[in-house]
Design a protein around this motif. Structure first.
Motif, PDB file in Angstrom:
ATOM      1  N   PRO A 131      18.965  -4.785 -17.581  1.00  0.00           N
ATOM      2  CA  PRO A 131      18.921  -4.718 -19.048  1.00  0.00           C
ATOM      3  C   PRO A 131      18.159  -5.898 -19.638  1.00  0.00           C
ATOM      4  O   PRO A 131      18.281  -7.023 -19.160  1.00  0.00           O
ATOM      5  CB  PRO A 131      20.407  -4.777 -19.442  1.00  0.00           C
ATOM      6  N   ALA A 187      15.900  -2.857 -11.950  1.00  0.00           N
ATOM      7  CA  ALA A 187      15.524  -2.818 -13.369  1.00  0.00           C
ATOM      8  C   ALA A 187      16.762  -3.199 -14.180  1.00  0.00           C
ATOM      9  O   ALA A 187      17.705  -2.420 -14.297  1.00  0.00           O
ATOM     10  CB  ALA A 187      15.033  -1.426 -13.742  1.00  0.00           C
ATOM     11  N   VAL A 224       7.970  -2.720 -13.137  1.00  0.00           N
ATOM     12  CA  VAL A 224       8.923  -2.017 -12.269  1.00  0.00           C
ATOM     13  C   VAL A 224       8.185  -1.007 -11.405  1.00  0.00           C
ATOM     14  O   VAL A 224       8.373  -0.945 -10.171  1.00  0.00           O
ATOM     15  CB  VAL A 224      10.012  -1.319 -13.117  1.00  0.00           C
ATOM     16  N   LYS A 225       7.308  -0.231 -12.022  1.00  0.00           N
ATOM     17  CA  LYS A 225       6.567   0.801 -11.292  1.00  0.00           C
ATOM     18  C   LYS A 225       5.636   0.202 -10.249  1.00  0.00           C
ATOM     19  O   LYS A 225       5.580   0.658  -9.098  1.00  0.00           O
ATOM     20  CB  LYS A 225       5.767   1.647 -12.285  1.00  0.00           C
ATOM     21  N   GLU A 281      13.366  -7.181 -15.991  1.00  0.00           N
ATOM     22  CA  GLU A 281      13.971  -6.580 -17.180  1.00  0.00           C
ATOM     23  C   GLU A 281      13.340  -5.215 -17.440  1.00  0.00           C
ATOM     24  O   GLU A 281      12.140  -5.009 -17.218  1.00  0.00           O
ATOM     25  CB  GLU A 281      13.782  -7.481 -18.402  1.00  0.00           C
ATOM     26  N   ASP A 282      14.162  -4.284 -17.925  1.00  0.00           N
ATOM     27  CA  ASP A 282      13.680  -2.912 -18.095  1.00  0.00           C
ATOM     28  C   ASP A 282      12.724  -2.747 -19.280  1.00  0.00           C
ATOM     29  O   ASP A 282      12.254  -1.632 -19.548  1.00  0.00           O
ATOM     30  CB  ASP A 282      14.850  -1.929 -18.200  1.00  0.00           C
ATOM     31  N   ASN A 283      12.407  -3.838 -19.984  1.00  0.00           N
ATOM     32  CA  ASN A 283      11.366  -3.762 -21.014  1.00  0.00           C
ATOM     33  C   ASN A 283       9.973  -3.973 -20.418  1.00  0.00           C
ATOM     34  O   ASN A 283       8.990  -4.087 -21.147  1.00  0.00           O
ATOM     35  CB  ASN A 283      11.625  -4.779 -22.135  1.00  0.00           C
ATOM     36  N   LYS A 284       9.907  -4.013 -19.084  1.00  0.00           N
ATOM     37  CA  LYS A 284       8.630  -4.154 -18.373  1.00  0.00           C
ATOM     38  C   LYS A 284       8.466  -2.986 -17.395  1.00  0.00           C
ATOM     39  O   LYS A 284       8.377  -3.189 -16.177  1.00  0.00           O
ATOM     40  CB  LYS A 284       8.580  -5.492 -17.623  1.00  0.00           C
ATOM     41  N   PRO A 285       8.421  -1.757 -17.893  1.00  0.00           N
ATOM     42  CA  PRO A 285       8.354  -0.591 -17.008  1.00  0.00           C
ATOM     43  C   PRO A 285       7.122  -0.590 -16.112  1.00  0.00           C
ATOM     44  O   PRO A 285       7.170  -0.092 -14.980  1.00  0.00           O
ATOM     45  CB  PRO A 285       8.337   0.598 -17.976  1.00  0.00           C
ATOM     46  N   GLU A 304       7.642  -1.348  -7.332  1.00  0.00           N
ATOM     47  CA  GLU A 304       8.231  -0.296  -6.491  1.00  0.00           C
ATOM     48  C   GLU A 304       7.168   0.284  -5.564  1.00  0.00           C
ATOM     49  O   GLU A 304       7.425   0.522  -4.377  1.00  0.00           O
ATOM     50  CB  GLU A 304       8.825   0.803  -7.374  1.00  0.00           C
TER      51      GLU A 304
END
Length: 450
Positions: free
Chosen positions: A225, A223, A206-207, A199-203, A210
């Motif tokens: 919603p 990522a 994600v980083k 979920e994109d609330n966990k940047p 990646e």
């Protein structure tokens, strides 16, 4: 990446413990290890009272194909085999171990020999792994498929339930294990894509993922919603691949395998070290908790020990295994942490109070927010009227029991609870219909024989 999405809700995140690095709970005096910690057959104890056990030593073997072995997370002595009432109301056999505080590792702990897909699946089975996101499905069964059927491997890092951050900490603290697990899957299956849905609330996750996945062919981070229930298996498949898993079918039927990120990390660690699943990172939070945090605990640790470690602001009125949307209320604070326990939430009297339902106003919000476009209000009516054929027509068995309907209902009706009861009613009806058909066929066969 597929850009479509299914319906859901914007539940409050309340990820209060996202920055809390997991800390290890002091070894509890006693652990109580249940034999039913997976979907399918319970494990069978292989120890008896008086036996000495060590960390990583098998204490129960798999009870069948749809089962998983269990290992001790402590060293000590088996005190007794007993029975408890589990959260689902059924009796469950438990192995009670009195710990010695030494945490001596069993001499037989060693990395498995893995040379092909079959030996990999066997290693996953011996690891004792089940779905650690909460489902509890034996992972070896999920992976025991024809490799050529697998087109997409989807790693579930969504963690969409409010409060819970144990998977988040896996991606932050053990990214290398997640990637190694992905490489193992890539090696033994023919998937074109390996995608981790976050979920994109966990940047931060994600980083990190990646960066960790650079150089791994076919690996990608999606990522997604931040919409509950993004982590639901069928929802995640649709939102990453566009494939719809039909009613009564499995992800492999659309060429997909979905595996939780923490499950994958545990498998990777077992392949590298030989240490099976013996402990869990558990998020401890809720309005009754003094110091919300992530805690590393041996499987079988009584919940009371975990709550005492985090501290209580008041006497909790409700304690849950898991999150507030799909979690299960525990019957006692002596209930143990299980393999698939990813959170323990304790709530004060105000937050634990059940809402008072009123009459349905036919607003349609339950339909609008259901990921599968089901009609919960109509299902409730059919259940109340005892109409199993109508329940079948309304596709009640598609319900994943995510609770979006109850959450969005302004009348506060217990729709998800009714859906569960309706599914049970339909399953009983189907069983009775099948038995009647078999009986009729047997009688006709007897007539023909005469």
């Amino acid at each position: 990446m597929f850009s479509g999405k299914l319906h859901g809700i914007h539940a409050p995140h309340r990820k209060n413990t996202v920055d809390r690095v997991p800390v290890r709970l002091p070894v509890p005096p006693v652990i109580t290890v249940p034999m039913s910690m997976n979907i399918g057959a319970p494990a069978k104890p292989v120890v008896k009272p008086g036996d000495e056990v060590k960390v990583g030593q098998m204490i129960a073997e798999a009870g069948g194909f749809m089962s998983a072995p269990i290992y001790s997370g402590v060293s000590g002595k088996v005190k007794r085999l007993d029975e408890i009432v589990s959260a689902n109301g059924r009796f469950d056999t438990v192995v009670v171990i009195e710990t010695d505080g030494q945490q001596t590792v069993w001499e037989g702990v060693k990395p498995p020999v893995v040379t092909d897909k079959d030996s990999f699946v066997e290693a996953v089975r011996q690891c004792g792994c089940v779905g650690l996101g909460g489902a509890g499905f034996p992972t070896s069964v999920k992976l025991n498929v024809d490799p050529d059927r697998v087109h997409a491997i989807i790693i579930n890092g969504a963690e969409c339930e409010p409060y819970i951050t144990s998977d988040t900490r896996t991606m932050i603290d053990n990214a290398d294990d997640v990637i190694y697990g992905a490489q193992l899957l890539q090696k033994y299956y023919t998937a074109d894509r390996i995608v981790i849905g976050i979920e994109d609330n966990k940047p931060q996750c994600v980083k990190i993922m990646e960066e960790a996945g650079k150089g791994v062919p076919g690996f990608e981070v999606a990522a997604l919603p931040a919409m509950y229930p993004q982590g639901g298996e069928k929802v995640l498949i649709y939102n990453t691949t566009g494939e719809i898993v039909p009613e009564g079918k499995l992800p492999i039927d659309v060429g997909a395998i979905v595996i939780n990120c923490t499950t994958l990390a545990v498998i990777a660690k077992y392949i590298k070290t030989g240490m099976p699943l013996v402990e869990k990172v558990v998020t401890v939070d809720g309005s009754a908790i003094k110091d919300p945090q992530n805690v590393i605990v041996p499987v079988g640790t009584p919940i009371q020990n975990v709550l005492d470690f985090a501290g209580l602001k008041c006497e909790p009125k409700k304690v849950l295994y898991g999150g507030p949307m799909m979690g299960t209320s525990v019957p006692s604070l002596e209930a143990p942490v299980m393999k698939n326990t990813n959170a323990i939430l304790a709530f004060d009297a105000k937050d634990a109070e059940d809402p008072v339902p009123s009459s349905c106003i036919r607003c349609g919000r339950c339909v609008a927010h259901c990921p599968f476009n089901l009609m919960p209000a109509a299902i409730e009516t059919a259940y109340t009227n005892k109409e199993p054929e109508t329940l079948k027509a309304l596709k009640v068995n598609l319900c994943m029991e995510c609770g979006c309907c109850s959450f969005s209902c302004p009348a506060r009706r217990p729709l998800v609870q009714v859906n569960k009861l309706a599914k049970a009613m339909l399953n009983q009806y189907n069983a009775e219909q099948k038995a009647a058909a078999e009986k009729k066929a047997a009688k006709e066969k007897e007539k023909e024989a005469v």
